[in-house]
Design a protein around this motif. Structure first.
Motif, PDB file in Angstrom:
ATOM      1  N   MET A  20     -59.067 -33.978  13.017  1.00 36.38           N
ATOM      2  CA  MET A  20     -58.571 -34.563  14.259  1.00 36.38           C
ATOM      3  C   MET A  20     -58.372 -33.494  15.324  1.00 36.38           C
ATOM      4  SD  MET A  20     -55.843 -37.358  12.748  1.00 36.38           S
ATOM      5  CE  MET A  20     -55.315 -37.914  14.363  1.00 36.38           C
ATOM      6  N   ILE A  21     -57.813 -32.361  14.911  1.00 35.00           N
ATOM      7  CA  ILE A  21     -57.626 -31.253  15.856  1.00 35.00           C
ATOM      8  C   ILE A  21     -58.976 -30.719  16.309  1.00 35.00           C
ATOM      9  CG2 ILE A  21     -56.782 -28.879  16.095  1.00 35.00           C
ATOM     10  CD1 ILE A  21     -54.488 -29.643  14.208  1.00 35.00           C
ATOM     11  N   GLY A  22     -59.891 -30.604  15.365  1.00 35.11           N
ATOM     12  CA  GLY A  22     -61.222 -30.096  15.690  1.00 35.11           C
ATOM     13  C   GLY A  22     -61.957 -30.974  16.681  1.00 35.11           C
ATOM     14  N   SER A  23     -61.825 -32.309  16.506  1.00 29.12           N
ATOM     15  CA  SER A  23     -62.517 -33.225  17.422  1.00 29.12           C
ATOM     16  C   SER A  23     -61.940 -33.136  18.825  1.00 29.12           C
ATOM     17  CB  SER A  23     -62.437 -34.662  16.898  1.00 29.12           C
ATOM     18  OG  SER A  23     -61.093 -35.125  16.893  1.00 29.12           O
ATOM     19  N   ILE A  71     -60.474 -30.410  20.115  1.00 30.76           N
ATOM     20  CA  ILE A  71     -60.906 -29.119  20.660  1.00 30.76           C
ATOM     21  C   ILE A  71     -62.353 -29.219  21.142  1.00 30.76           C
ATOM     22  CG2 ILE A  71     -61.448 -26.727  20.065  1.00 30.76           C
ATOM     23  CD1 ILE A  71     -59.020 -26.797  18.169  1.00 30.76           C
ATOM     24  N   GLU A  72     -63.195 -29.854  20.330  1.00 31.96           N
ATOM     25  CA  GLU A  72     -64.604 -30.014  20.699  1.00 31.96           C
ATOM     26  C   GLU A  72     -64.751 -30.841  21.975  1.00 31.96           C
ATOM     27  OE1 GLU A  72     -68.842 -31.588  18.779  1.00 31.96           O
ATOM     28  OE2 GLU A  72     -66.942 -32.028  17.775  1.00 31.96           O
ATOM     29  N   TYR A  73     -63.946 -31.904  22.081  1.00 34.04           N
ATOM     30  CA  TYR A  73     -63.980 -32.755  23.281  1.00 34.04           C
ATOM     31  C   TYR A  73     -63.626 -31.942  24.524  1.00 34.04           C
ATOM     32  CZ  TYR A  73     -62.667 -36.451  26.572  1.00 34.04           C
ATOM     33  OH  TYR A  73     -62.563 -37.253  27.691  1.00 34.04           O
ATOM     34  N   LEU A  91     -63.719 -28.691  24.927  1.00 29.01           N
ATOM     35  CA  LEU A  91     -64.729 -27.666  25.177  1.00 29.01           C
ATOM     36  C   LEU A  91     -65.955 -28.284  25.848  1.00 29.01           C
ATOM     37  CD1 LEU A  91     -64.559 -25.525  21.894  1.00 29.01           C
ATOM     38  CD2 LEU A  91     -63.888 -24.814  24.203  1.00 29.01           C
ATOM     39  N   ASN A  92     -66.360 -29.478  25.391  1.00 31.93           N
ATOM     40  CA  ASN A  92     -67.483 -30.171  26.032  1.00 31.93           C
ATOM     41  C   ASN A  92     -67.160 -30.515  27.479  1.00 31.93           C
ATOM     42  OD1 ASN A  92     -69.230 -30.159  23.840  1.00 31.93           O
ATOM     43  ND2 ASN A  92     -68.448 -32.094  23.014  1.00 31.93           N
ATOM     44  N   PHE A  93     -65.932 -30.909  27.714  1.00 27.56           N
ATOM     45  CA  PHE A  93     -65.517 -31.239  29.077  1.00 27.56           C
ATOM     46  C   PHE A  93     -65.556 -29.984  29.953  1.00 27.56           C
ATOM     47  CE2 PHE A  93     -63.970 -33.853  32.269  1.00 27.56           C
ATOM     48  CZ  PHE A  93     -63.703 -35.127  31.792  1.00 27.56           C
ATOM     49  N   GLN A  94     -65.066 -28.889  29.395  1.00 33.24           N
ATOM     50  CA  GLN A  94     -65.074 -27.633  30.146  1.00 33.24           C
ATOM     51  C   GLN A  94     -66.495 -27.205  30.479  1.00 33.24           C
ATOM     52  OE1 GLN A  94     -63.757 -24.016  28.075  1.00 33.24           O
ATOM     53  NE2 GLN A  94     -62.554 -23.487  29.901  1.00 33.24           N
ATOM     54  N   ARG A  95     -67.407 -27.328  29.518  1.00 32.78           N
ATOM     55  CA  ARG A  95     -68.806 -26.966  29.759  1.00 32.78           C
ATOM     56  C   ARG A  95     -69.435 -27.880  30.817  1.00 32.78           C
ATOM     57  NH1 ARG A  95     -68.861 -25.531  24.121  1.00 32.78           N
ATOM     58  NH2 ARG A  95     -69.230 -27.713  23.518  1.00 32.78           N
ATOM     59  N   SER A  96     -69.073 -29.153  30.776  1.00 29.32           N
ATOM     60  CA  SER A  96     -69.610 -30.095  31.760  1.00 29.32           C
ATOM     61  C   SER A  96     -69.170 -29.736  33.175  1.00 29.32           C
ATOM     62  CB  SER A  96     -69.142 -31.524  31.429  1.00 29.32           C
ATOM     63  OG  SER A  96     -69.613 -31.915  30.172  1.00 29.32           O
ATOM     64  N   ILE A  97     -67.926 -29.322  33.303  1.00 27.61           N
ATOM     65  CA  ILE A  97     -67.421 -28.887  34.612  1.00 27.61           C
ATOM     66  C   ILE A  97     -68.121 -27.610  35.047  1.00 27.61           C
ATOM     67  CG2 ILE A  97     -65.393 -28.057  35.868  1.00 27.61           C
ATOM     68  CD1 ILE A  97     -65.207 -31.006  35.311  1.00 27.61           C
ATOM     69  N   ASP A  98     -68.188 -26.627  34.147  1.00 29.13           N
ATOM     70  CA  ASP A  98     -68.804 -25.337  34.476  1.00 29.13           C
ATOM     71  C   ASP A  98     -70.265 -25.502  34.883  1.00 29.13           C
ATOM     72  OD1 ASP A  98     -66.430 -24.080  33.931  1.00 29.13           O
ATOM     73  OD2 ASP A  98     -66.988 -23.445  31.907  1.00 29.13           O
ATOM     74  N   ASN A  99     -70.979 -26.411  34.198  1.00 26.93           N
ATOM     75  CA  ASN A  99     -72.410 -26.605  34.452  1.00 26.93           C
ATOM     76  C   ASN A  99     -72.679 -27.711  35.471  1.00 26.93           C
ATOM     77  OD1 ASN A  99     -73.039 -24.653  32.489  1.00 26.93           O
ATOM     78  ND2 ASN A  99     -73.001 -26.178  30.852  1.00 26.93           N
ATOM     79  N   GLU A 100     -71.611 -28.290  36.013  1.00 30.51           N
ATOM     80  CA  GLU A 100     -71.735 -29.411  36.960  1.00 30.51           C
ATOM     81  C   GLU A 100     -72.606 -30.518  36.381  1.00 30.51           C
ATOM     82  OE1 GLU A 100     -72.386 -28.315  41.084  1.00 30.51           O
ATOM     83  OE2 GLU A 100     -71.789 -26.260  40.632  1.00 30.51           O
ATOM     84  N   ASN A 101     -72.389 -30.791  35.110  1.00 24.18           N
ATOM     85  CA  ASN A 101     -73.115 -31.866  34.417  1.00 24.18           C
ATOM     86  C   ASN A 101     -72.351 -33.169  34.625  1.00 24.18           C
ATOM     87  OD1 ASN A 101     -74.422 -33.591  32.645  1.00 24.18           O
ATOM     88  ND2 ASN A 101     -74.637 -32.064  31.031  1.00 24.18           N
ATOM     89  N   ILE A 102     -72.603 -33.800  35.763  1.00 21.14           N
ATOM     90  CA  ILE A 102     -71.833 -34.987  36.155  1.00 21.14           C
ATOM     91  C   ILE A 102     -72.038 -36.167  35.198  1.00 21.14           C
ATOM     92  CG2 ILE A 102     -71.277 -36.546  38.052  1.00 21.14           C
ATOM     93  CD1 ILE A 102     -70.602 -33.581  38.530  1.00 21.14           C
ATOM     94  N   PRO A 103     -73.270 -36.446  34.755  1.00 22.33           N
ATOM     95  CA  PRO A 103     -73.415 -37.545  33.785  1.00 22.33           C
ATOM     96  C   PRO A 103     -72.583 -37.337  32.524  1.00 22.33           C
ATOM     97  CG  PRO A 103     -75.548 -36.957  34.688  1.00 22.33           C
ATOM     98  CD  PRO A 103     -74.587 -35.914  35.158  1.00 22.33           C
ATOM     99  N   MET A 104     -72.542 -36.121  32.025  1.00 23.83           N
ATOM    100  CA  MET A 104     -71.768 -35.851  30.820  1.00 23.83           C
ATOM    101  C   MET A 104     -70.277 -36.067  31.063  1.00 23.83           C
ATOM    102  SD  MET A 104     -71.577 -35.159  27.672  1.00 23.83           S
ATOM    103  CE  MET A 104     -73.246 -34.646  27.254  1.00 23.83           C
ATOM    104  N   ILE A 105     -69.815 -35.734  32.253  1.00 29.55           N
ATOM    105  CA  ILE A 105     -68.407 -35.978  32.588  1.00 29.55           C
ATOM    106  C   ILE A 105     -68.093 -37.458  32.472  1.00 29.55           C
ATOM    107  CG2 ILE A 105     -66.714 -35.960  34.472  1.00 29.55           C
ATOM    108  CD1 ILE A 105     -67.983 -33.347  35.411  1.00 29.55           C
ATOM    109  N   TYR A 106     -68.995 -38.299  33.014  1.00 28.34           N
ATOM    110  CA  TYR A 106     -68.761 -39.741  32.940  1.00 28.34           C
ATOM    111  C   TYR A 106     -68.847 -40.256  31.503  1.00 28.34           C
ATOM    112  CZ  TYR A 106     -68.803 -40.025  38.003  1.00 28.34           C
ATOM    113  OH  TYR A 106     -68.482 -39.870  39.331  1.00 28.34           O
ATOM    114  N   GLN A 107     -69.713 -39.664  30.714  1.00 22.71           N
ATOM    115  CA  GLN A 107     -69.804 -40.065  29.313  1.00 22.71           C
ATOM    116  C   GLN A 107     -68.529 -39.695  28.559  1.00 22.71           C
ATOM    117  OE1 GLN A 107     -73.120 -38.436  27.128  1.00 22.71           O
ATOM    118  NE2 GLN A 107     -72.989 -40.016  25.561  1.00 22.71           N
ATOM    119  N   LEU A 108     -68.006 -38.519  28.850  1.00 27.26           N
ATOM    120  CA  LEU A 108     -66.776 -38.089  28.188  1.00 27.26           C
ATOM    121  C   LEU A 108     -65.563 -38.897  28.660  1.00 27.26           C
ATOM    122  CD1 LEU A 108     -67.413 -34.242  28.327  1.00 27.26           C
ATOM    123  CD2 LEU A 108     -67.321 -35.642  26.250  1.00 27.26           C
TER     124      LEU A 108
END
Length: 229
Positions: free
Chosen positions: A12-15, A17-19, A21-38
């Motif tokens: 549960m903690i790992g999921s 953390i992964e969420y 981290l994915n959100f942070q990467r989406s912001i850093d890379n300006e991956n707007i579709p991924m932001i909406y998916q998350l």
């Protein structure tokens, strides 16, 4: 300690953390579709990926609930750029923190017709304001009645101006009513012209506005997948 419970907690903690981290990467890379998916995986996977059964991620997206104002403002410029291209008559203005108004047109007396929800990718229309242009475009009798009313007000104004006993108050009141109705008609006419120019009909305009989420995210994905020239 129960190893099963320990593994469950670790997962549960790992999921989470992964969420994040994915959100942070989406912001850093300006991956707007991924932001909406998350933000809403069920909606995204259902409408964009076409999954018949899409589980939601409310437990995980609650981790960024406190960032919704910031996320709304981060995603806003990308969506506004899209609207400028595909709904060019919409004037989008920031009213307050993460709240954006949608005004129909750039002309004087342009009407505010709703709000833009940048996280839902949705225009929340004011039904009363929207019904005015719908009625103007689709109800020929109502349009003709307004024309008759304007003609009558013009006649009355002419009569008032010729009569020596007409009060200034009566003349002014009729003039204000005439100006108000004429201005309303002029604005609705401009709105009609823009809708017909870009969408052909009021119904097609509303249909495209209602499909904004899908059209916008697919547009971003297509741009993302296009090879660099």
């Amino acid at each position: 300690m129960d190893q099963g419970k320990k593994m469950l907690i670790d997962n549960m903690i790992g999921s989470k953390i992964e969420y994040l981290l994915n959100f942070q990467r989406s912001i850093d890379n300006e991956n707007i579709p991924m932001i909406y998916q998350l933000l809403d995986s069920a909606r995204y996977n259902s409408l964009i990926n076409g999954w018949s059964q899409a589980d939601d991620n409310r437990v995980l997206n609650s981790l960024v609930e406190s960032l919704r104002f910031e996320l709304a403002e981060f995603t806003a410029p990308y969506l506004i750029d899209y609207l400028k291209k595909y709904f060019p008559f919409f004037k989008i203005q920031k009213k307050q923190r993460s709240v954006y108004s949608v005004t129909f047109g750039y002309w004087p007396s342009a009407r505010e017709i709703g709000l833009l929800d940048t996280l839902r990718v949705e225009i929340v229309f004011d039904k009363n304001e929207l019904s005015a242009v719908k009625e103007y475009m689709n109800d020929q009798k109502k349009s003709q009645d307004d024309d008759v009313q304007i003609q009558e007000l013009n006649k009355i104004q002419t009569i008032y101006q010729k009569k020596s006993d007409a009060t200034i108050q009566a003349i002014k009141k009729n003039e204000e009513e005439l100006i108000k109705l004429s201005k309303k008609r002029a604005v609705l006419k401009l709105e009609q012209e823009q809708i017909e120019k870009y969408f052909g009909s009021f119904e097609h305009f509303i249909d495209k506005a209602n499909h904004l989420y899908v059209d916008y995210i697919n547009h971003l994905l297509e741009d993302k997948n296009e090879p660099e020239k």
